[in-house]
Motif scaffolding. Structure first.
Motif, short mmCIF file in Angstrom:
data_model
loop_
_atom_site.label_atom_id
_atom_site.label_comp_id
_atom_site.label_asym_id
_atom_site.label_seq_id
_atom_site.Cartn_x
_atom_site.Cartn_y
_atom_site.Cartn_z
N GLY A 183 0.87 -1.14 -0.20
CA GLY A 183 0.07 0.01 0.09
C GLY A 183 0.93 1.11 0.11
N PHE A 184 0.33 2.05 0.65
CA PHE A 184 1.08 3.63 0.66
C PHE A 184 2.37 3.14 1.54
N PRO A 185 3.36 3.97 0.89
CA PRO A 185 4.64 3.85 1.58
C PRO A 185 4.63 4.11 3.06
N ASP A 186 5.40 3.39 3.92
CA ASP A 186 5.57 3.29 5.25
C ASP A 186 6.39 5.16 5.58
N ILE A 187 5.67 5.84 6.28
CA ILE A 187 6.00 7.39 6.62
C ILE A 187 6.91 7.26 7.76
N GLU A 188 8.12 7.77 7.58
CA GLU A 188 9.15 7.85 8.29
C GLU A 188 9.22 9.08 9.13
N GLU A 189 8.60 10.21 8.53
CA GLU A 189 8.56 11.76 8.91
C GLU A 189 7.51 12.33 8.26
N LEU A 190 6.70 12.84 9.19
CA LEU A 190 5.29 13.52 8.80
C LEU A 190 5.41 15.01 9.45
N GLU A 191 5.20 15.80 8.44
CA GLU A 191 5.08 17.39 8.83
C GLU A 191 3.75 18.01 8.13
N GLU A 192 2.89 18.37 8.94
CA GLU A 192 1.73 19.42 8.53
C GLU A 192 1.75 20.75 8.36
N ILE A 193 2.29 20.84 7.05
CA ILE A 193 2.52 22.23 6.49
C ILE A 193 1.39 23.34 6.72
N GLU A 194 0.10 22.84 6.49
CA GLU A 194 -1.24 23.42 6.98
C GLU A 194 -2.19 22.57 6.76
N LYS A 195 -3.22 22.73 7.18
CA LYS A 195 -4.41 21.90 7.17
C LYS A 195 -4.66 21.46 5.89
N GLY A 196 -4.77 19.99 5.50
CA GLY A 196 -4.95 19.37 4.44
C GLY A 196 -3.64 19.22 3.53
N THR A 197 -2.40 19.83 4.07
CA THR A 197 -1.36 19.62 3.22
C THR A 197 -0.11 18.99 4.03
N LEU A 198 0.21 17.98 3.74
CA LEU A 198 1.29 17.14 4.44
C LEU A 198 2.57 16.99 3.85
N LEU A 199 3.79 16.91 4.19
CA LEU A 199 5.13 16.57 3.84
C LEU A 199 5.32 15.46 4.44
N LEU A 200 5.43 14.23 3.36
CA LEU A 200 5.79 13.04 3.97
C LEU A 200 7.13 12.70 3.40
N LYS A 201 8.11 11.86 4.52
CA LYS A 201 9.27 11.27 4.02
C LYS A 201 9.06 9.59 4.43
N PHE A 202 9.35 9.02 3.19
CA PHE A 202 9.31 7.85 3.42
C PHE A 202 10.65 6.82 3.73
N ARG A 203 10.07 5.69 4.57
CA ARG A 203 11.10 4.86 5.09
C ARG A 203 11.90 4.31 3.70
N ASP A 204 11.32 3.88 2.54
CA ASP A 204 12.11 3.48 1.35
C ASP A 204 12.69 4.83 0.41
N LYS A 205 13.75 5.10 0.70
CA LYS A 205 14.30 6.29 0.32
C LYS A 205 14.46 6.43 -1.45
N ASN A 206 14.12 5.08 -2.02
CA ASN A 206 14.01 5.18 -3.56
C ASN A 206 12.35 5.46 -4.04
N ARG A 207 11.49 5.37 -3.19
CA ARG A 207 10.07 5.31 -3.45
C ARG A 207 9.73 6.59 -4.03
N HIS A 208 9.23 6.51 -5.33
CA HIS A 208 8.89 7.83 -6.06
C HIS A 208 7.32 7.52 -6.32
N ILE A 209 6.49 8.54 -5.91
CA ILE A 209 5.21 8.55 -6.63
C ILE A 209 4.94 9.71 -7.53
N PRO A 210 4.46 9.37 -8.74
CA PRO A 210 4.19 10.68 -9.62
C PRO A 210 3.35 11.69 -9.09
#
Length: 537
Positions: A183-210
């Motif tokens: 499913g969706f990549p494991d999230i290693e770090e999560l930052e809520e920039i604003e309500k409804g907008t999140l910056l996610l860093k993945f455990r899989d450092k090579n994972r890329h979602i278009p």
């Protein structure tokens, strides 16, 4: 009780109920609460042991009722089956819209991405909370101020698919390196920039979602449905606007003569999904089933699935002329399997071929999975361990005409019925698998049975079998689950495949795979790529 339920509390036979052109809000705590209603292909016993349903429009044992929606909208809170008709005759429901305040499918869009990270945008209606580096999807609050439901963004029992506009079809999200689940990549770090907008860093450092990908996450538990018609006859759904179905689609079960005409099941703005699973599911139905002039776009399973249920033969008692039979798939159990006078066939589980028939004299439900039937004839030989019984009476003819079906990850029509099926003048677009699949299975899903004459004519099949890496290249597929590989006897009767247009956005050839089929008439079809016919065994 809410206003809508109050209207249906004291309905009398031969009544026309006209709703006001307004929004009716329904929630589990102030709606019909029904127990003992068990639905095919839905929740496991431990997920809904009492067959509990919460419902806004409920008719039980009624005759000749017309529900004129008059443009009304039903707004659903929490997890509910918005309408249930049980043991009714001559019911028409028309001109109503159904939607959820908070759909049980959660959607979000990738707005920026690179290796190992993504910025996502979540529309306001898809409620959530964060806790550390975890993301949780939530329903809206009930009257106690608590969410109706909550699930993590991934884990056991949570499924995520994705859609990208350039591909056009829905596909699975794969498991990345180091991910705990698919499913969706494991999230290693999560930052809520604003309500409804999140910056996610993945455990899989090579994972890329278009960028532009829309991910869709849901629970796999099917505790409710988009609607249910159970043990009814002559029911018509007409001109319904359905924007969201939670847990499952509309289920027709053990019912006779169902017509769905002019249903618009397409996503509202800001969504790509309508149904968590199938759109239109027919289990153990008889008479004529018709799906006409409908639009259905965006689901996580089949557009149409029509079938019966094989019950496994556990024991026969020749002195009493009885057979103990059992529901054997964990998501199908508890609902009525047989009634006095039903015709049955004894079926070999390895070859799917019948070796005897009988008439049911009586049927007794012993527990949620076991049924004891008295019959007028037992098979001459002792049944094998995986032999089953099919209820021949509860099979329907199928007519599917003038529909537009689009964007699902699986098959458009899964057709497993021995009566004639006419599939004509439809458009199938962006199906992950085949436009038409004909199965029959006595060992896994236990969906019966042998098919009769299927007429697939004058259809447009566009970019189907798109998930070829997962589902194969078959645009038409006969795949009865024959366990005895030495058996060559046909299971299914006849396919007429005539005057269809098969179009593909790639250079891959289209396959028509015909397994265990007695007769095929294939003529007048066109394709922009090579069209290969494979007959087996």
């Amino acid at each position: 009780m809410n206003e809508l339920c109050e209207i249906f509390k004291n309905v009398q036979d031969n009544q026309c109920i006209t709703l006001e052109n307004k929004i009716y809000e329904i929630a589990p705590e102030d709606s019909f609460h029904i127990e003992g209603l068990f639905f095919s292909n839905t929740a496991k016993y431990e997920e809904n042991p009492n067959g509990e349903r919460f419902c806004g429009i409920y008719l039980n044992g009624k005759k000749s009722i017309t529900i004129e929606g008059n443009g009304a909208a039903v707004m659903i809170h929490g997890k509910m089956t918005p309408f249930i008709f049980c043991k009714c005759e001559n019911i028409v429901m028309k001109n109503i819209a159904f939607d959820h305040y908070r759909p049980t499918m959660s959607e979000f869009t990738i707005i920026e991405s690179g290796k190992g990270f993504a910025k996502i945008r979540i529309n306001d209606e898809f409620l959530y909370r964060t806790e550390g580096n975890m993301l949780y999807w939530q329903g809206e609050n009930n009257k106690l101020g608590e969410p109706y439901w909550e699930i993590p963004y991934k884990g056991r029992g949570v499924l995520t698919n994705s859609f990208h506009p350039e591909k056009g079809y829905i596909e699975d999200m794969i498991c990345g390196e180091g991910d705990s689940w698919g499913g969706f990549p494991d999230i290693e770090e999560l930052e809520e920039i604003e309500k409804g907008t999140l910056l996610l860093k993945f455990r899989d450092k090579n994972r890329h979602i278009p960028v532009g990908t829309v991910a869709q996450t849901r629970s796999i538990k099917r505790v409710q449905a988009g609607g249910a018609i159970d043990r009814c006859s002559d029911v018509t759904l007409q001109n319904l606007r359905v924007m969201s179905m939670n847990c499952f689609g509309i289920l027709g079960q053990n019912s006779r003569n169902l017509t769905y005409n002019g249903l618009d099941c397409t996503p509202k703005e800001g969504r790509v999904i309508v149904s968590d699973a199938d759109f239109f599911h027919f289990s153990g139905c008889s008479g004529d089933v018709k799906v006409l002039n409908c639009k259905a776009t965006g689901a996580h399973d089949d557009i149409i699935n029509i079938h019966g249920t094989h019950l496994k033969i556990i024991e026969i008692d020749r002195k009493k002329s009885t057979a103990l039979v059992r529901y054997s798939h964990p998501e199908s159990w508890g609902f009525e399997a047989y009634a006095k006078g039903d015709k049955i066939e004894y079926v070999c589980g390895n070859t799917l071929l019948p070796y005897g028939e009988a008439t049911v004299i009586s049927a007794m439900k012993l527990n949620p999975t076991d049924v004891l039937i008295e019959v007028d004839a037992l098979p001459e030989n002792e049944p094998a361990e995986n032999d089953v019984i099919e209820n021949v009476t509860r099979t329907a003819s199928l007519t599917v005409e003038n529909n537009v079906f689009q964007r699902i990850p699986s098959r458009a029509i899964l057709c497993t019925t021995r009566k004639d099926a006419v599939i004509r003048n439809n458009t199938f677009k962006d199906m992950g698998a085949a436009a038409l699949c004909v199965a029959d299975d006595a060992n896994f899903w236990f969906e019966s049975g042998r098919s009769g004459n299927i007429y697939f004519e004058n259809n447009k099949v566009i970019n189907c079998a798109a998930r070829f890496d997962m589902c194969g290249d078959d645009v038409i597929r006969y795949e009865p689950v024959v366990m005895d590989k030495s058996s060559t006897a046909p299971v299914h009767k006849k396919l007429v495949l005539r005057n269809n247009s098969f179009q593909s956005g790639s250079s891959r050839k289209h396959l028509i795979t015909l397994s265990y089929l007695k007769e095929a008439v294939i003529e007048g079809n066109t394709s922009n790529v090579e069209l290969e016919i494979i007959n087996k065994p």
